[in-house]
Design an enzyme around this catalytic site. Structure first.
Site, PDB file in Angstrom:
ATOM      1  N   TRP A  10      20.726  -6.108 -37.564  1.00 17.90           N
ATOM      2  CA  TRP A  10      21.461  -5.555 -37.469  1.00 17.90           C
ATOM      3  C   TRP A  10      22.891  -5.141 -38.490  1.00 17.90           C
ATOM      4  O   TRP A  10      23.302  -4.807 -38.684  1.00 17.90           O
ATOM      5  CB  TRP A  10      22.409  -5.827 -36.267  1.00 17.90           C
ATOM      6  CG  TRP A  10      21.940  -4.650 -34.639  1.00 17.90           C
ATOM      7  CD1 TRP A  10      20.335  -3.962 -35.297  1.00 17.90           C
ATOM      8  CD2 TRP A  10      22.057  -4.653 -33.881  1.00 17.90           C
ATOM      9  NE1 TRP A  10      20.167  -3.763 -33.313  1.00 17.90           N
ATOM     10  CE2 TRP A  10      21.134  -3.867 -33.111  1.00 17.90           C
ATOM     11  CE3 TRP A  10      22.892  -4.859 -32.920  1.00 17.90           C
ATOM     12  CZ2 TRP A  10      21.148  -3.464 -31.668  1.00 17.90           C
ATOM     13  CZ3 TRP A  10      23.424  -4.552 -31.447  1.00 17.90           C
ATOM     14  CH2 TRP A  10      22.258  -3.897 -30.951  1.00 17.90           C
ATOM     15  N   LYS A  11      22.260  -6.926 -39.274  1.00 19.73           N
ATOM     16  CA  LYS A  11      23.870  -7.314 -40.100  1.00 19.73           C
ATOM     17  C   LYS A  11      24.712  -7.429 -39.399  1.00 19.73           C
ATOM     18  O   LYS A  11      25.753  -7.640 -38.671  1.00 19.73           O
ATOM     19  CB  LYS A  11      23.650  -6.422 -41.062  1.00 19.73           C
ATOM     20  CG  LYS A  11      22.080  -6.551 -42.312  1.00 19.73           C
ATOM     21  CD  LYS A  11      22.224  -6.186 -43.130  1.00 19.73           C
ATOM     22  CE  LYS A  11      20.461  -5.859 -43.667  1.00 19.73           C
ATOM     23  NZ  LYS A  11      19.701  -5.956 -45.116  1.00 19.73           N
ATOM     24  N   GLU A  97      20.804 -12.048 -48.320  1.00 25.57           N
ATOM     25  CA  GLU A  97      22.625 -12.296 -48.072  1.00 25.57           C
ATOM     26  C   GLU A  97      23.193 -13.135 -47.724  1.00 25.57           C
ATOM     27  O   GLU A  97      24.245 -13.153 -48.016  1.00 25.57           O
ATOM     28  CB  GLU A  97      22.820 -11.278 -47.415  1.00 25.57           C
ATOM     29  CG  GLU A  97      22.364  -9.563 -47.755  1.00 25.57           C
ATOM     30  CD  GLU A  97      21.882  -8.463 -46.595  1.00 25.57           C
ATOM     31  OE1 GLU A  97      22.498  -8.561 -45.754  1.00 25.57           O
ATOM     32  OE2 GLU A  97      21.042  -7.877 -47.338  1.00 25.57           O
ATOM     33  N   GLU A 167      10.618 -10.421 -48.227  1.00 25.23           N
ATOM     34  CA  GLU A 167      12.111  -8.783 -48.728  1.00 25.23           C
ATOM     35  C   GLU A 167      12.678  -9.631 -49.983  1.00 25.23           C
ATOM     36  O   GLU A 167      13.201  -9.780 -50.416  1.00 25.23           O
ATOM     37  CB  GLU A 167      12.876  -9.603 -47.960  1.00 25.23           C
ATOM     38  CG  GLU A 167      12.517  -9.336 -46.123  1.00 25.23           C
ATOM     39  CD  GLU A 167      13.921  -8.900 -45.411  1.00 25.23           C
ATOM     40  OE1 GLU A 167      13.579  -8.130 -44.236  1.00 25.23           O
ATOM     41  OE2 GLU A 167      14.824  -9.207 -45.338  1.00 25.23           O
ATOM     42  N   GLY A 173      18.720  -2.618 -48.951  1.00 26.91           N
ATOM     43  CA  GLY A 173      19.217  -1.546 -48.570  1.00 26.91           C
ATOM     44  C   GLY A 173      19.667  -0.417 -49.557  1.00 26.91           C
ATOM     45  O   GLY A 173      20.803  -0.005 -49.492  1.00 26.91           O
ATOM     46  N   SER A 212      14.013  -1.577 -46.967  1.00 23.53           N
ATOM     47  CA  SER A 212      14.456   0.279 -46.903  1.00 23.53           C
ATOM     48  C   SER A 212      12.649  -0.032 -46.213  1.00 23.53           C
ATOM     49  O   SER A 212      12.528   1.034 -46.634  1.00 23.53           O
ATOM     50  CB  SER A 212      14.106   0.604 -48.181  1.00 23.53           C
ATOM     51  OG  SER A 212      15.420   0.587 -48.759  1.00 23.53           O
TER      52      SER A 212
HETATM   53  P1  PGA Z   1      17.078  -2.754 -45.045  1.00 25.87           P
HETATM   54  O1  PGA Z   1      17.680  -4.656 -44.947  1.00 25.87           O
HETATM   55  O2  PGA Z   1      15.973  -2.474 -44.323  1.00 25.87           O
HETATM   56  O3  PGA Z   1      18.231  -2.204 -44.769  1.00 25.87           O
HETATM   57  O4  PGA Z   1      16.753  -2.878 -46.717  1.00 25.87           O
HETATM   58  C1  PGA Z   1      16.109  -4.832 -44.798  1.00 25.87           C
HETATM   59  C2  PGA Z   1      16.739  -6.841 -44.214  1.00 25.87           C
HETATM   60  O5  PGA Z   1      17.170  -6.915 -44.875  1.00 25.87           O
HETATM   61  O6  PGA Z   1      16.530  -7.639 -43.565  1.00 25.87           O
END
Ligand code: PGA
Length: 253
Positions: A10-11, A97, A167, A173, A212
């Protein structure tokens, strides 16, 4: 055949009311299948809510990070034991991130991984190259460096029972997904690297793709022999989108 995992990240999103309706909608649409695992990684303040909504359901939950420290004067940190106390199964470590915005180095990620294990959590180790690294032809050395830091800290045995998430930073994103072939290539490389230390651990290591993932591309990604599910950011915030990815995992071989 390895199990498949779909894990939402969910970040920095959510609210008590929003989480409640999201989780209830997910629970209403989830059809369990043996060997398929669904989870959400929530912001730490919502762990108690996740626990009360998800306990006894087919959906597990986890944290998005974990402290490398167990306790003490570390303002702002959340320990693995604290996550466990709220019933968390998973802890994401080394998300790009965290690495780029919060200074988590390979060494810090390895410590966090070790602390998650020590607390009884299943770490989800994220690795991935930036666009510049891919275009510069250094994808494999970057993945190797990120993975090796953890292998050096915990050994191949320490990876057993954990999850790895590939990733690519350029796909997170951005709406730009790695092709299934690109994901497969990176996953096979990572699995081969673990196999260099322990072939049995490598063979059973679940390796998720993240970046994504959507309902429309999940089936193709999950059909790859080394792609054992997905780590889902944006699409995990919309129940129908998350469930479409779940259904792709359920339908996959
Ligand atoms: P995203 O993020 O599906 O929005 O690209 C994936 C993630 O950072 O785990």
């Amino acid at each position: 055949m390895r199990d498949k995992h779909v894990v939402g990240n969910w970040k920095l999103n959510g609210s008590l009311a929003g989480n409640d309706s999201l989780v209830r909608a997910i629970l209403a649409g989830v059809t369990p299948r043996a060997g398929r695992h669904l989870a959400v990684c929530v912001p730490a303040p919502y762990l108690a809510q996740a626990q009360s909504l998800l306990k006894g359901t087919p959906v597990a939950w986890g944290g998005q990070d974990v402290s490398r420290f167990e306790k003490g004067a570390y303002t702002g940190e959340v320990s693995g034991a604290m996550l466990r106390e709220f019933g968390a199964t998973f802890a994401i470590v080394g998300h790009s991130e965290r690495r780029t915005l919060f200074g988590d180095t390979d060494a810090v990620v390895a410590e966090k991984f070790a602390s998650a294990r020590k607390a009884g959590l299943v770490p989800i180790l994220c690795v991935g190259e930036t666009l510049a690294e891919r275009e510069g032809g250094t994808t494999e050395p970057v993945l190797a460096r990120q993975l090796d830091a953890v292998l050096a800290r915990v050994g191949a045995a320490g990876l057993d029972g954990a999850l790895v998430a590939y990733e690519p930073v350029w796909a997170i994103g951005t709406g730009r997904t790695a092709t299934a072939a690109q994901a497969q290539e990176a996953h096979a490389f990572l699995r081969g690297r673990v196999a260099g230390q322990d072939a049995a651990v490598a063979a059973r290591l679940p390796m998720l793709y993240g970046g994504s993932v959507k309902g429309s591309n999940a089936a193709e990604l999950f059909a790859m022999p080394d792609v054992d599910g997905g780590l889902i950011g944006g699409a995990s915030l919309v129940a129908e989108d998350f469930l479409a990815i779940w259904r792709a995992a359920v339908a996959a071989e």
